[in-house]
Write a protein that holds these residues in place. Structure first.
Motif, short mmCIF file in Angstrom:
data_model
loop_
_atom_site.label_atom_id
_atom_site.label_comp_id
_atom_site.label_asym_id
_atom_site.label_seq_id
_atom_site.Cartn_x
_atom_site.Cartn_y
_atom_site.Cartn_z
N GLY A 202 -6.15 -3.33 38.54
CA GLY A 202 -6.17 -2.29 37.52
C GLY A 202 -7.11 -2.59 36.37
O GLY A 202 -7.56 -1.67 35.68
N LEU A 203 -7.40 -3.86 36.14
CA LEU A 203 -8.30 -4.27 35.08
C LEU A 203 -9.36 -5.20 35.67
O LEU A 203 -9.12 -5.86 36.68
CB LEU A 203 -7.53 -4.97 33.96
N THR A 280 -16.58 -0.75 35.43
CA THR A 280 -15.99 -1.94 36.04
C THR A 280 -14.72 -1.61 36.83
O THR A 280 -13.92 -2.50 37.14
CB THR A 280 -15.67 -3.01 34.98
N ASP A 281 -14.52 -0.33 37.16
CA ASP A 281 -13.36 0.09 37.96
C ASP A 281 -13.47 -0.51 39.36
O ASP A 281 -14.52 -0.40 40.01
CB ASP A 281 -13.33 1.61 38.03
N LEU A 282 -12.41 -1.13 39.82
CA LEU A 282 -12.42 -1.75 41.15
C LEU A 282 -11.96 -0.79 42.25
O LEU A 282 -12.16 -1.08 43.43
CB LEU A 282 -11.52 -3.00 41.16
N ILE A 307 -15.27 -2.70 29.89
CA ILE A 307 -14.79 -3.80 30.72
C ILE A 307 -13.30 -3.66 31.03
O ILE A 307 -12.67 -4.58 31.59
CB ILE A 307 -15.07 -5.18 30.08
N TRP A 308 -12.72 -2.49 30.71
CA TRP A 308 -11.29 -2.27 30.93
C TRP A 308 -10.98 -1.83 32.36
O TRP A 308 -9.86 -1.42 32.65
CB TRP A 308 -10.75 -1.25 29.94
N GLY A 309 -11.94 -1.91 33.26
CA GLY A 309 -11.68 -1.58 34.65
C GLY A 309 -11.21 -0.15 34.82
O GLY A 309 -11.71 0.78 34.18
#
Length: 337
Positions: A202-203, A280-282, A307-309
């Motif tokens: 999530g991050l 930066t979302d995975l 950078i908070w995904g």
């Protein structure tokens, strides 16, 4: 400052779903913010994300928020299996797969039959809500004027499915699992593992490297952060988490009439589409939206520089003001155009 808020339940009757099976006496819970104007052309649909209810989404709505209820009539339908609308946890014969398209078709009935609107000014969605926004635009191209997809995609990517497979296998490995996403009791240990795996996706790696869980979120250490912020975070029953994960796995606007031809399904969309992936979302990568972009008639790609995904797409003002400001500005501009 306050605005009209209403809620209710829309009775759908027995609802046959596209992968087989029926939701008996199906119901769709909903919440609204603001007022529908006389022309009935200011309606914005705001579908739920994974594990969320309409109440969980209300933080984004307000005169100074992303969606202004003074201008828009915001309809927040509770996704199937979120404990409010018809859910796997409450129905022993709940279908094995209820798709995003099944959800959107039910929502369309709510909008047209209950609220009497034939035009949807916009569909705004984050994560699984973004998946539903894409489905709205694809299924009802003549009615949806704008679609705002925040950290979502038109089809669940294979790497995303790997993450979801891990969550499903955790739940299936629980001693309480009876098969088919059914449980004899809530699998407490499995849900704790579920939460810890989710925290890693999530991050972003950059979020953890920067130690924002300490400096911004106030946790003294990593173990405390995981226990405090993630373990209590999934309040749905395990059967509902399982069912919604299946919805996510099978999300694909090109399923059905398009025979898996994603390009053709994207080309059918007439709405103005704003794609807002997190850098930066995975789960929902910028590259996935970038691949969709050339096939949309009127669309723009604006990655959230964060950078908070994945959570860049759901930024609380008190913790992540920069991402909130970016999202608010981008969405308000798109809705104003």
């Amino acid at each position: 400052m306050s605005w009209p808020v209403d809620r209710g339940t829309f009775e759908l009757g027995d609802l046959a779903v596209e992968r087989g099976g029926t939701i008996a006496d199906a119901r769709l819970s909903w919440q609204t913010h603001g007022s529908l104007n006389e022309a009935r052309d200011n309606l914005v649909v705001y579908p739920c994300s994974y594990g969320a209810t309409a109440d969980d989404l209300a933080w984004l709505i307000g005169p100074d928020g992303v969606l202004d209820p003074g201008r828009w009539f915001v309809v927040v339908p509770d996704m199937f299996s979120n404990g409010r609308s018809s859910s796997a946890s409450g129905q022993p014969d709940y279908p094995a797969v209820v798709t995003a398209a099944d959800n959107v078709r039910a929502q369309h009935r709510l909008v047209t039959e209950h609220f009497g609107a034939t035009t949807v000014a916009a569909v705004y969605g984050f994560s699984m809500g973004g998946i539903q926004a894409y489905h709205w635009a694809a299924l009802y191209p003549d009615q949806v004027q704008r679609a705002i997809v925040v950290c979502g995609s038109a089809r669940t990517a294979d790497h995303n499915k790997v993450f979801l497979s891990g969550l499903l296998r955790i739940l299936e490995a629980a001693p309480e699992h009876e098969g088919g996403g059914r449980f004899s009791a809530e699998p407490t240990a499995a849900l704790r593992a579920f939460a810890h795996v989710y925290a890693g996706w999530g991050l972003s790696q950059d979020f953890y490297r920067a130690g924002l869980y300490r400096t911004v979120l106030g946790a003294p250490d990593l173990d405390t952060y995981l226990a405090r912020d993630w373990e209590p975070g999934f309040t749905l029953r395990a059967a509902d988490l399982y069912a919604q994960a299946q919805t996510w796995v099978h999300a694909d606007i090109s399923a059905g009439e398009h025979d898996g031809d994603l390009t053709r399904a994207l080309q059918r969309i007439r709405a103005r589409v704003l794609l807002l992936p997190g850098e930066t979302d995975l789960y929902f990568r910028v590259a996935d939206n970038a691949a969709e972009l050339p096939h949309l008639a009127d669309a723009e790609l604006r990655p959230i520089p964060s950078i908070w995904g994945h959570r860049a797409g759901a930024p609380r003002l008190d913790a992540n003001a920069d991402d909130f400001s970016f999202l608010r500005a981008a969405v308000r501009e798109w809705l104003g155009a």
